[in-house]
Design a protein around this motif. Structure first.
Motif, PDB file in Angstrom:
ATOM      1  N   ASN A  88       0.809  -1.228   0.000  1.00 54.75           N
ATOM      2  CA  ASN A  88       0.000   0.000   0.000  1.00 54.75           C
ATOM      3  C   ASN A  88       0.842   1.278   0.000  1.00 54.75           C
ATOM      4  O   ASN A  88       0.297   2.376   0.163  1.00 54.75           O
ATOM      5  CB  ASN A  88      -0.990   0.021   1.163  1.00 54.75           C
ATOM      6  N   THR A  89       2.168   1.133  -0.195  1.00 50.84           N
ATOM      7  CA  THR A  89       2.997   2.332  -0.339  1.00 50.84           C
ATOM      8  C   THR A  89       2.643   3.031  -1.654  1.00 50.84           C
ATOM      9  O   THR A  89       2.378   2.388  -2.670  1.00 50.84           O
ATOM     10  CB  THR A  89       4.486   1.969  -0.331  1.00 50.84           C
ATOM     11  N   THR A  90       2.656   4.359  -1.652  1.00 52.27           N
ATOM     12  CA  THR A  90       2.335   5.152  -2.851  1.00 52.27           C
ATOM     13  C   THR A  90       3.584   5.318  -3.712  1.00 52.27           C
ATOM     14  O   THR A  90       4.643   5.722  -3.218  1.00 52.27           O
ATOM     15  CB  THR A  90       1.798   6.534  -2.449  1.00 52.27           C
ATOM     16  N   ILE A  91       3.453   4.996  -4.983  1.00 57.47           N
ATOM     17  CA  ILE A  91       4.544   5.151  -5.953  1.00 57.47           C
ATOM     18  C   ILE A  91       4.189   6.293  -6.903  1.00 57.47           C
ATOM     19  O   ILE A  91       3.104   6.305  -7.493  1.00 57.47           O
ATOM     20  CB  ILE A  91       4.776   3.855  -6.756  1.00 57.47           C
ATOM     21  N   ARG A  92       5.109   7.248  -7.046  1.00 58.51           N
ATOM     22  CA  ARG A  92       4.851   8.396  -7.916  1.00 58.51           C
ATOM     23  C   ARG A  92       5.431   8.133  -9.309  1.00 58.51           C
ATOM     24  O   ARG A  92       6.595   7.761  -9.445  1.00 58.51           O
ATOM     25  CB  ARG A  92       5.472   9.669  -7.331  1.00 58.51           C
ATOM     26  N   LEU A  93       4.585   8.344 -10.321  1.00 54.44           N
ATOM     27  CA  LEU A  93       4.982   8.142 -11.715  1.00 54.44           C
ATOM     28  C   LEU A  93       4.975   9.479 -12.454  1.00 54.44           C
ATOM     29  O   LEU A  93       4.180  10.367 -12.149  1.00 54.44           O
ATOM     30  CB  LEU A  93       4.029   7.174 -12.424  1.00 54.44           C
ATOM     31  N   VAL A  94       5.873   9.614 -13.436  1.00 52.06           N
ATOM     32  CA  VAL A  94       5.870  10.757 -14.356  1.00 52.06           C
ATOM     33  C   VAL A  94       5.632  10.198 -15.748  1.00 52.06           C
ATOM     34  O   VAL A  94       6.366   9.313 -16.204  1.00 52.06           O
ATOM     35  CB  VAL A  94       7.197  11.535 -14.306  1.00 52.06           C
ATOM     36  N   VAL A  95       4.586  10.694 -16.426  1.00 51.65           N
ATOM     37  CA  VAL A  95       4.139  10.138 -17.696  1.00 51.65           C
ATOM     38  C   VAL A  95       4.398  11.139 -18.823  1.00 51.65           C
ATOM     39  O   VAL A  95       4.242  12.344 -18.653  1.00 51.65           O
ATOM     40  CB  VAL A  95       2.641   9.768 -17.623  1.00 51.65           C
ATOM     41  N   SER A  96       4.794  10.613 -19.998  1.00 52.52           N
ATOM     42  CA  SER A  96       5.117  11.458 -21.145  1.00 52.52           C
ATOM     43  C   SER A  96       3.861  12.007 -21.813  1.00 52.52           C
ATOM     44  O   SER A  96       2.882  11.293 -22.014  1.00 52.52           O
ATOM     45  CB  SER A  96       5.923  10.657 -22.169  1.00 52.52           C
ATOM     46  N   THR A  97       3.908  13.282 -22.150  1.00 50.54           N
ATOM     47  CA  THR A  97       2.858  13.899 -22.969  1.00 50.54           C
ATOM     48  C   THR A  97       3.299  13.970 -24.434  1.00 50.54           C
ATOM     49  O   THR A  97       2.668  14.653 -25.240  1.00 50.54           O
ATOM     50  CB  THR A  97       2.542  15.314 -22.459  1.00 50.54           C
ATOM     51  N   GLY A  98       4.405  13.281 -24.761  1.00 51.21           N
ATOM     52  CA  GLY A  98       4.904  13.283 -26.133  1.00 51.21           C
ATOM     53  C   GLY A  98       5.825  14.466 -26.379  1.00 51.21           C
ATOM     54  O   GLY A  98       6.219  15.186 -25.455  1.00 51.21           O
ATOM     55  N   ILE A  99       6.170  14.667 -27.610  1.00 57.20           N
ATOM     56  CA  ILE A  99       7.064  15.768 -27.978  1.00 57.20           C
ATOM     57  C   ILE A  99       6.357  17.089 -27.733  1.00 57.20           C
ATOM     58  O   ILE A  99       5.203  17.276 -28.108  1.00 57.20           O
ATOM     59  CB  ILE A  99       7.480  15.640 -29.450  1.00 57.20           C
ATOM     60  N   GLU A 100       7.047  18.028 -27.117  1.00 62.08           N
ATOM     61  CA  GLU A 100       6.469  19.340 -26.842  1.00 62.08           C
ATOM     62  C   GLU A 100       6.486  20.178 -28.125  1.00 62.08           C
ATOM     63  O   GLU A 100       7.542  20.534 -28.644  1.00 62.08           O
ATOM     64  CB  GLU A 100       7.255  20.049 -25.740  1.00 62.08           C
ATOM     65  N   MET A 101       5.304  20.453 -28.630  1.00 61.70           N
ATOM     66  CA  MET A 101       5.179  21.242 -29.854  1.00 61.70           C
ATOM     67  C   MET A 101       5.097  22.720 -29.498  1.00 61.70           C
ATOM     68  O   MET A 101       4.710  23.092 -28.376  1.00 61.70           O
ATOM     69  CB  MET A 101       3.940  20.818 -30.632  1.00 61.70           C
ATOM     70  N   VAL A 102       5.473  23.562 -30.420  1.00 56.33           N
ATOM     71  CA  VAL A 102       5.357  25.006 -30.232  1.00 56.33           C
ATOM     72  C   VAL A 102       4.509  25.581 -31.361  1.00 56.33           C
ATOM     73  O   VAL A 102       4.434  25.014 -32.449  1.00 56.33           O
ATOM     74  CB  VAL A 102       6.738  25.687 -30.209  1.00 56.33           C
ATOM     75  N   THR A 103       3.860  26.698 -31.087  1.00 57.08           N
ATOM     76  CA  THR A 103       2.988  27.353 -32.067  1.00 57.08           C
ATOM     77  C   THR A 103       3.747  28.494 -32.729  1.00 57.08           C
ATOM     78  O   THR A 103       4.307  29.364 -32.051  1.00 57.08           O
ATOM     79  CB  THR A 103       1.717  27.897 -31.392  1.00 57.08           C
TER      80      THR A 103
END
Length: 696
Positions: free
Chosen positions: A424-439
């Motif tokens: 029941n220990t909490t594990i923190r995940l970081v998930v990819s949002t893909g390549i960061e696009m610019v406008t």
């Protein structure tokens, strides 16, 4: 390394130097179009994490220095296993080369160099940076004479690390301070000691301490007195020798307290009132704490000696009846009873505590599991795997863009195999949002530099920005089209952006029409895409050959004109005005010497123009030259006669004389009078014929 490019912008050109820990290359910064020096850490140190960490930290500290006598540090980076520092490139040589070729240096030059080095050290010390490797090899002299101190930071990184190879220090052992040689932490005064040695070497041409090995040289720094500079070079003023002696004291406390103090001494040492000052000697104020002292002795009866500084304890053994007696000894009997009782009690307490802990663990025990590594997994699969082993995914799930990890896949986690965690220990995940696009912003109407700045601010490398220029009615340098269009999204690292830049309206240079016929003028204009309207051809009398263009408007020859251009007017001569008077003038002239050949040249300035060549040929005897001169009410004629490029005569033919001779625009009559004798240069002839005899 030569030919490679670091960080996408520093193109390595050639190796220019190196030391025990790094190699130095000349490189070209393709982004800012300038030459730089790139210092690259040697390969044998790249896997020493502690060294690399200190190297980067100290290099970044050195980059904070901003001083005219310090080599500027522009950038610090890493590419693969290559760690590098980008610095200012100094065109010139180092002080070591100057000393080898020219030592001993003139006193004022050596002091001037030392002053700039000291000023640089003062700035560094004020920023908490100790150089630790001041030597002529690290002093650069630019072509403009400016002194630049280099290698700030890397020396501290080297001495702070665990590296002790001889190669790391052998190049600097002649400039070590005594505390440096002992391995004691070197501070600001160690830099001043090294500067004293550099000044000594510049003025004497030799090092103060030499030896067969680095160890022997280091021992001399610790044990031997330096040979006084004036004993080597008597031309050194006493005030300058005083600075060297004070800077090179073996005890740091006896040297200059700061670089600023030494700088003030250097700036004034060559003033007339100081040159022959008394020789400096060190004088100490206060007692030496290390000196041997006489302390009062204790008497065996418990009373102190002189001064009553030390007293015996009230419970200490005393000398009685020929032996020591313990006052407490009588109180002690059966000494083992109490310890045995206390030991038994302690065993009982420890046993009870152990049984209590075991019982509590059985009630409250929480099992532990190994945390699986789910980096790179799809988020749903990762959550399912963690929940299978009894772990909980922390909410909300952190997200960040990534170029290397696919969309909705795990980039990293705070714990993973071989880590363990309780159920029941909490594990923190970081998930990819893909390549960061610019406008892409709207760029049309901006200048080229404004548009490029706007794109690089978005993270788009300048190498990915392409510009094309073409003629347009909009001002030169303005963006007239962009691709991708405004508000489109792009990958800043891989996608390219194209900007179409205006070169301004297309223009052509205005042809020179003066002296051309109408047909010739029209042909020249048509060749450049320009047109000439018939109504813009003005024909009128003028002091210019008939049928030739004598003026063009409004564009002068060479002026830029945009095809088809504005209306162009030309003025064509129909012949001389009625007021003009034309006279056929005759000049008789022979060679400069009898029987010799001379080149005769006649130059005319009249209403038709200035300094026109009317005649030119070689003669061996007197010959008559005939030519027309044109005068007007506002312009007389001037005739110059040259024999072999030597001016022989200068004749003025006036408008009035032309009228008296019958000259006019229509008749072109010639008066036949001949001037029989030579007239001095500058005198006016009254008739239209002159004879110039040979010789001057």
């Amino acid at each position: 390394m030569i030919g490679t490019r670091l960080a996408g912008r520093y193109e390595i050109l050639e190796r220019v130097g190196g030391g025990g820990m790094a190699l130095v290359y000349k490189a070209h910064d393709t982004l800012l179009h300038r030459n730089v020096a790139v210092k690259v850490l040697r390969q044998q140190y790249v896997h020493d994490e502690e060294f690399v960490r200190r190297f980067r930290r100290e290099a970044q500290s050195a980059a904070s220095l901003s001083h005219s006598n310090v080599v500027s540090v522009y950038d610090v980076g890493q590419e693969g296993e290559t760690h590098f520092i980008v610095m200012e490139y100094v065109e010139g040589c180092n002080l070591n080369d100057i000393i080898k070729e020219q030592a001993p240096l003139q006193v004022d030059r050596a002091v001037h160099i030392a002053t700039q080095i000291c000023d640089a050290l003062g700035s560094a010390h004020a920023n908490g940076i100790i150089h630790r490797d001041i030597k002529p090899h690290n002093i650069l002299i630019g072509k403009n004479g400016r002194i630049k101190v280099t290698d700030f930071g890397i020396a501290r990184a080297a001495t702070s690390s665990s590296i002790t190879q001889t190669g790391s220090v052998i190049g600097s052992v002649h400039y070590f301070s005594p505390e440096h040689a002992k391995g004691v932490s070197a501070g600001e005064k160690s830099d001043l000691y090294s500067l004293g040695i550099v000044l000594y070497q510049m003025l004497t041409g030799k090092l103060p301490f030499l030896g067969e090995s680095p160890i022997s040289v280091a021992l001399k720094h610790l044990q031997e007195d330096v040979e006084e500079p004036r004993a080597v070079n008597p031309m050194i003023p006493q005030s300058v020798e005083n600075i060297i002696l004070k800077a090179m004291r073996k005890s740091p406390e006896e040297r200059y307290s700061t670089a600023g103090e030494m700088l003030r001494d250097l700036e004034t040492c060559l003033s007339p009132q100081r040159l022959n000052e008394p020789k400096w000697t060190y004088s100490s104020d206060g007692d030496d704490e290390e000196a041997t002292r006489v302390m009062p002795a204790l008497r065996v009866d418990g009373q102190s000696g002189a001064g009553d500084e030390l007293r015996a304890s009230a419970d200490a053994p005393v000398w009685r009846n020929g032996k020591y007696e313990d006052p407490e000894e009588e109180k002690r009997s059966n000494p083992w009873i109490k310890p045995i009782i206390w030991f038994a009690v302690l065993l009982v307490m420890l046993g009870g505590a152990w049984y209590g802990v075991k019982a509590l663990q059985e009630i409250l025990i929480i099992p532990e599991v190994t945390v699986p590594d789910v980096t790179g997994w799809p988020l749903e699969d990762a959550k399912e795997r963690l929940e299978e082993v009894g772990l909980v995914v922390a909410q909300p799930i952190a997200e960040e863009p990534s170029r290397d990890v696919a969309l909705n896949h795990v980039i990293r986690q705070d714990k993973k195999d071989p880590d363990t965690a309780k159920v029941n220990t909490t594990i923190r995940l970081v998930v990819s949002t893909g390549i960061e696009m610019v406008t892409i912003p709207p760029l049309e109407g901006k200048t080229k530099s404004e548009a490029v700045t706007a794109l690089t601010d978005l993270g788009i490398p300048e190498l990915n920005i392409e510009t094309k220029e073409e003629f347009d009615d909009r001002p030169a340098g303005e963006v007239i089209e962009q691709f991708p269009s405004a508000n489109d999204s792009v990958d800043p690292m891989t996608d390219s952006v194209t900007l179409k830049i205006s070169k301004g309206p297309d223009t052509v240079p205005m042809p020179d029409l003066i002296g051309k016929t109408v047909d010739e003028a029209e042909a020249l204009l048509e060749k450049e895409g320009l047109t000439l309207k018939k109504e813009n051809i003005v024909e009128e009398p003028a002091y210019y050959p008939a049928g030739k263009v004598y003026e063009q408007f409004p564009y002068k020859p060479g002026n830029p004109v945009k095809p088809p251009g504005e209306e162009i007017m030309i003025y064509v001569s129909t012949g001389l005005p009625d007021e003009a008077r034309v006279t056929t003038y005759k000049v008789t002239v022979g060679p400069r010497q009898e029987g010799a050949e001379s080149e005769i040249r006649i130059v005319v300035s009249d209403a038709m123009g200035d300094r026109k060549e009317a005649a030119k040929r070689k003669v061996k005897q007197q010959e008559t030259f005939s030519f027309d001169v044109v005068t007007s009410p506002s312009k007389n004629a001037v005739i110059e006669v040259f024999q072999d490029d030597v001016k022989n005569n200068h004749i003025t033919w006036t408008y009035q004389q032309a009228g008296e001779a019958g000259g006019n625009a229509s008749s072109g009559e010639t008066a036949e009078e001949t001037q029989p004798e030579h007239q001095p240069e500058g005198e006016q002839q009254s008739d239209d014929e002159i004879t110039v005899p040979g010789g001057l």
